[in-house]
Write a protein that holds these residues in place. Sequence first.
Motif, PDB file in Angstrom:
ATOM      1  N   HIS A 173       0.858  -1.176   0.000  1.00  0.00           N
ATOM      2  CA  HIS A 173       0.000   0.000   0.000  1.00  0.00           C
ATOM      3  C   HIS A 173       0.899   1.233   0.000  1.00  0.00           C
ATOM      4  N   ASP A 174       0.513   2.268  -0.780  1.00  0.00           N
ATOM      5  CA  ASP A 174       1.330   3.483  -0.799  1.00  0.00           C
ATOM      6  C   ASP A 174       1.090   4.305   0.457  1.00  0.00           C
ATOM      7  N   SER A 175       1.687   5.467   0.513  1.00  0.00           N
ATOM      8  CA  SER A 175       1.609   6.295   1.718  1.00  0.00           C
ATOM      9  C   SER A 175       0.197   6.761   2.025  1.00  0.00           C
ATOM     10  N   ASN A 176      -0.691   6.708   1.033  1.00  0.00           N
ATOM     11  CA  ASN A 176      -2.095   7.082   1.241  1.00  0.00           C
ATOM     12  C   ASN A 176      -2.977   5.879   1.576  1.00  0.00           C
ATOM     13  N   GLY A 177      -2.329   4.717   1.743  1.00  0.00           N
ATOM     14  CA  GLY A 177      -3.086   3.520   2.073  1.00  0.00           C
ATOM     15  C   GLY A 177      -3.743   2.849   0.890  1.00  0.00           C
ATOM     16  N   ILE A 178      -3.347   3.210  -0.319  1.00  0.00           N
ATOM     17  CA  ILE A 178      -3.932   2.629  -1.521  1.00  0.00           C
ATOM     18  C   ILE A 178      -3.117   1.404  -1.936  1.00  0.00           C
ATOM     19  N   GLU A 179      -3.787   0.296  -2.166  1.00  0.00           N
ATOM     20  CA  GLU A 179      -3.117  -0.950  -2.536  1.00  0.00           C
ATOM     21  C   GLU A 179      -2.673  -0.896  -3.997  1.00  0.00           C
ATOM     22  N   LEU A 180      -1.351  -0.981  -4.223  1.00  0.00           N
ATOM     23  CA  LEU A 180      -0.781  -0.921  -5.574  1.00  0.00           C
ATOM     24  C   LEU A 180       0.347  -1.953  -5.689  1.00  0.00           C
ATOM     25  N   PRO A 181       0.046  -3.236  -5.660  1.00  0.00           N
ATOM     26  CA  PRO A 181       1.123  -4.236  -5.601  1.00  0.00           C
ATOM     27  C   PRO A 181       1.522  -4.841  -6.939  1.00  0.00           C
ATOM     28  N   ILE A 182       0.775  -4.594  -8.026  1.00  0.00           N
ATOM     29  CA  ILE A 182       0.994  -5.338  -9.276  1.00  0.00           C
ATOM     30  C   ILE A 182       1.836  -4.518 -10.240  1.00  0.00           C
ATOM     31  N   ARG A 183       2.871  -5.166 -10.773  1.00  0.00           N
ATOM     32  CA  ARG A 183       3.696  -4.499 -11.791  1.00  0.00           C
ATOM     33  C   ARG A 183       3.860  -5.437 -12.973  1.00  0.00           C
ATOM     34  N   THR A 184       3.384  -4.999 -14.151  1.00  0.00           N
ATOM     35  CA  THR A 184       3.592  -5.803 -15.352  1.00  0.00           C
ATOM     36  C   THR A 184       5.009  -5.598 -15.848  1.00  0.00           C
ATOM     37  N   THR A 185       5.606  -6.646 -16.354  1.00  0.00           N
ATOM     38  CA  THR A 185       7.012  -6.578 -16.770  1.00  0.00           C
ATOM     39  C   THR A 185       7.199  -6.784 -18.270  1.00  0.00           C
ATOM     40  N   THR A 186       6.451  -7.689 -18.864  1.00  0.00           N
ATOM     41  CA  THR A 186       6.550  -7.934 -20.313  1.00  0.00           C
ATOM     42  C   THR A 186       5.131  -8.048 -20.862  1.00  0.00           C
ATOM     43  N   VAL A 187       4.726  -7.047 -21.682  1.00  0.00           N
ATOM     44  CA  VAL A 187       3.379  -7.031 -22.261  1.00  0.00           C
ATOM     45  C   VAL A 187       3.492  -6.872 -23.768  1.00  0.00           C
ATOM     46  N   PRO A 188       3.077  -7.841 -24.572  1.00  0.00           N
ATOM     47  CA  PRO A 188       3.139  -7.715 -26.041  1.00  0.00           C
ATOM     48  C   PRO A 188       2.259  -6.569 -26.535  1.00  0.00           C
ATOM     49  N   SER A 189       2.577  -6.084 -27.711  1.00  0.00           N
ATOM     50  CA  SER A 189       1.852  -4.939 -28.266  1.00  0.00           C
ATOM     51  C   SER A 189       0.388  -5.238 -28.539  1.00  0.00           C
ATOM     52  N   GLY A 190       0.016  -6.477 -28.708  1.00  0.00           N
ATOM     53  CA  GLY A 190      -1.376  -6.829 -29.007  1.00  0.00           C
ATOM     54  C   GLY A 190      -2.273  -6.857 -27.798  1.00  0.00           C
ATOM     55  N   ILE A 191      -1.727  -6.556 -26.601  1.00  0.00           N
ATOM     56  CA  ILE A 191      -2.515  -6.613 -25.372  1.00  0.00           C
ATOM     57  C   ILE A 191      -2.575  -5.220 -24.753  1.00  0.00           C
ATOM     58  N   THR A 192      -3.771  -4.807 -24.373  1.00  0.00           N
ATOM     59  CA  THR A 192      -3.955  -3.540 -23.668  1.00  0.00           C
ATOM     60  C   THR A 192      -4.462  -3.840 -22.262  1.00  0.00           C
ATOM     61  N   ILE A 193      -3.765  -3.269 -21.238  1.00  0.00           N
ATOM     62  CA  ILE A 193      -4.151  -3.472 -19.841  1.00  0.00           C
ATOM     63  C   ILE A 193      -4.568  -2.145 -19.239  1.00  0.00           C
ATOM     64  N   THR A 194      -5.782  -2.100 -18.728  1.00  0.00           N
ATOM     65  CA  THR A 194      -6.310  -0.895 -18.084  1.00  0.00           C
ATOM     66  C   THR A 194      -6.553  -1.208 -16.619  1.00  0.00           C
ATOM     67  N   PRO A 195      -5.806  -0.564 -15.698  1.00  0.00           N
ATOM     68  CA  PRO A 195      -5.965  -0.884 -14.280  1.00  0.00           C
ATOM     69  C   PRO A 195      -7.106  -0.099 -13.639  1.00  0.00           C
ATOM     70  N   GLU A 196      -7.576  -0.613 -12.545  1.00  0.00           N
ATOM     71  CA  GLU A 196      -8.578   0.107 -11.744  1.00  0.00           C
ATOM     72  C   GLU A 196      -7.950   1.339 -11.119  1.00  0.00           C
ATOM     73  N   ARG A 197      -6.672   1.224 -10.754  1.00  0.00           N
ATOM     74  CA  ARG A 197      -5.931   2.366 -10.217  1.00  0.00           C
ATOM     75  C   ARG A 197      -4.439   2.111 -10.462  1.00  0.00           C
ATOM     76  N   SER A 198      -3.644   3.159 -10.405  1.00  0.00           N
ATOM     77  CA  SER A 198      -2.206   3.022 -10.645  1.00  0.00           C
ATOM     78  C   SER A 198      -1.456   4.076  -9.863  1.00  0.00           C
TER      79      SER A 198
END
Length: 826
Positions: A714-739
């Motif tokens: 969780h960041d300093s504001n208490g928001i949970e942000l634990p996921i980090r994508t590392t390798t994403v092909p160009s044919g895939i689009t990822i839209t997070p709920e928050r970042s």
Amino acid sequence: MKNYKKGLLTLMVLSAMSLMAAEDKTIYVNTFDDIDDQGSSKCSLRMALKAAELNRSYGGCGAGNIAASAIDYIQLESGTYKLNSELTPASSISLMGKIPQDYSKIDVITNDYPAKTALISIIDGQGKSRLINTSNSKASITVSNVQLQNGKSDSRGGALYLGAATTLTGVSILNSTANQGAAVYLEGNNSSLTLTSGIYQGNKTFKKNPNDVDNIGDVLAMSCLDNLAYNKRTLTFTNNSFINNGSTDSKSTLEFCGEPSTTLTANTIAQNTVNSNDGSIIKFTGDSRVNTDVNKLSTASTLQMVSNTIVENNAFSTFLYDKIGIKVLSFNVLAFNSNRSCRYLLGEAKDQKDTGIGLAYNAISWAAGSQSQCDVASEVFPEQDTNTNTNTNTNTNIDMSNTTLSSVLSSLQTPSEYTSFLPLYFPKDNKLDTDLVDVETDGCSTQDQRGINRITDGTLILNPTGRNTCDIGSTEVMRLTAGDINGVVNSSLVTLLDSYQSELDFFKGLVADSNTNPDFLPYYNKRIKEYEDLITYTKANAKYRAVYVDPFKFSLPDEVVLSDGGRQIQHLTTDTYAVSVKPLGVGMITGSGDTAKLDARPDENLRCEWKSDLKRIMVYRLDDGITQAGEYNFCEYTLTLKNADGSLNTDKQSSGLMQVNFVNIAPIAKADEYTIQYGTDQKINVNLLSNDSDDGDGPVSELTTKPNKPAFYHDSNGIELPIRTTTVPSGITITPERSGPCPYPDQKETCYGGNLSIQVKNNFNVFDYKFSYLVYDADGTKSEETTVTLKNTAATTNNQSSSGGGSLGIFTVLGLVGLVLYRRRH
């Protein structure tokens, strides 16, 4: 296709089974008869050697290992193989007796299955012939777990006449005779010899005719020169007993010549007899009995004797030496022999120079004229007061001049389970200066003659004077010592439990296997119970970032003295010892060696506990604190021997220090798999964290200070942000709920939280898609990368149709193309 795969699997299994059978190249001897008959369906020992030489089956013997220059393994059964003539191996072999062990009993030394027994495979020369001769073939051999007895030769090598490298492990040579080398004679150059954990007893040399050369080497003799060059050889004797060899006509027991590099470690050499006028038990000199102009020993020869017990021998000289070669003796009992225990070949040694001998931490008699004097030059004891025979600080040897054997050693013990089936002596701990116990240094043999680790290099911070140090002689007094346990770090609870489960499954599989040797089942079932308990009680006692330590693995047990002077180990088990633990705090160790001391402050969050059901010490914290650099968490643990009635014997008690680091365990990200529809731009919403965890640290609910500590970052504001994508092909689009930014030191990267919306521009791509990600735990530690697979329904449909069904598979299409081409040509 499915039927093909099943057939292929069957073929692979059958092939593997065939390969496994083919890999067993062992030649199994199945008869005790000494026969040599190629037409026989039996396989005798003599025929097994023939098969090994020919690299093909011979009679009932398999071909063995037919690869060029490969070693052939020959397996004997329990019983006696009586020879009518000597065996002459012509190729490299390993001759293996049946292992002397009993899986129905626990060994009194190792406290585990199987129990060691006396040798059960015997080769008997019946007093008719030598047993094994490799002097002409120059074939190297290895023999293990075999008793060789009643060999006879009128010349050299009563049991073994060796012309190449030979290793004998767990081999005894008994009651063999020859003119030279009644047990073993080494012929030629580089005929190295390794003897380990054997008994050499009752072997004697003799003269068949009065004009024969001197009978030398009741146990060992060797050729000295070859074409006027010294024969070089390496001789290594470890944990053997050389007992009751020779007679009053013998000239020596162990006769060295040529250019040997010799090491004797933790052997017992006792009660041997040679001529009292000129005989020697260990002869390491350059004199020649045949030609006095030629030295028998090279100046490059070496002899190192460490931790041997050499007593009660009847000889003119127990150890005869001169200026030739280097002789280094340490931690030996070389006393209580008739006449001189050490004798210089050319007269009194006192005023000699450069005798090439060094002594340290030996039990010897150095007083001039004393019984069993070890006569060495004054230069060997430069600080020795020869007038008063008093020792000084620089002379580390212990004087036995006014001491009796019975005051420092037991009587010679009969081979038994308590002696690892070797005749030997035990030192006595009388708490006197002349004792052979704990001479306050290390450097002795790493194991005693029974194979027990001496463990002399442990530093005891809480009780420096209680540190176990070297004993003099071949055996070690086992004294209860709780060793310091350093460098303990908590590891993943998940990995620990998985490793226990893997071991449990392995042993359960062995028990369930109908092919398992039933002799092994008690051992396997014991292991099953151990791992079942470890899994059950580790889960029941689990704490956050705990360490689980078996204190018995770092300690030495106590022994009790039996009525005959023998010793019985009080094994380190919960039935025999009580364990108590207490926290000492957090800090560091200052100083080193004997000046080292603990500097620690109390810490109310540190817990150190003994878990009797788990049989482990558990160390953990009530908070989630990480150990700071340069500091440690310290606990003291104490072992106390239990009396027969279960009460504690506080006179048999020892404490050790535990030094523990607590680190954060990385979270666990597991691979995920989702399905996408072929030919669409479908969006799917996924919760990647649903399959991930921070379970490696253990249950967070056990924390007093943070029982609700989150699993992920969780960041300093208490928001949970634990996921980090590392390798994403160009044919895939990822839209997070928050970042937002990832935790330090990866704050330049973007992390996501909540559900992720994933969209693939699929169109008519029939393949699966993949991307990678990792997660951060609440302390900012990242996991290993893992993969998300987006399964394409087109790929799934194509795989299913290819196995037959309602659509045209590739083999159907090819068939139609072939039919069209056929019709066009006709």
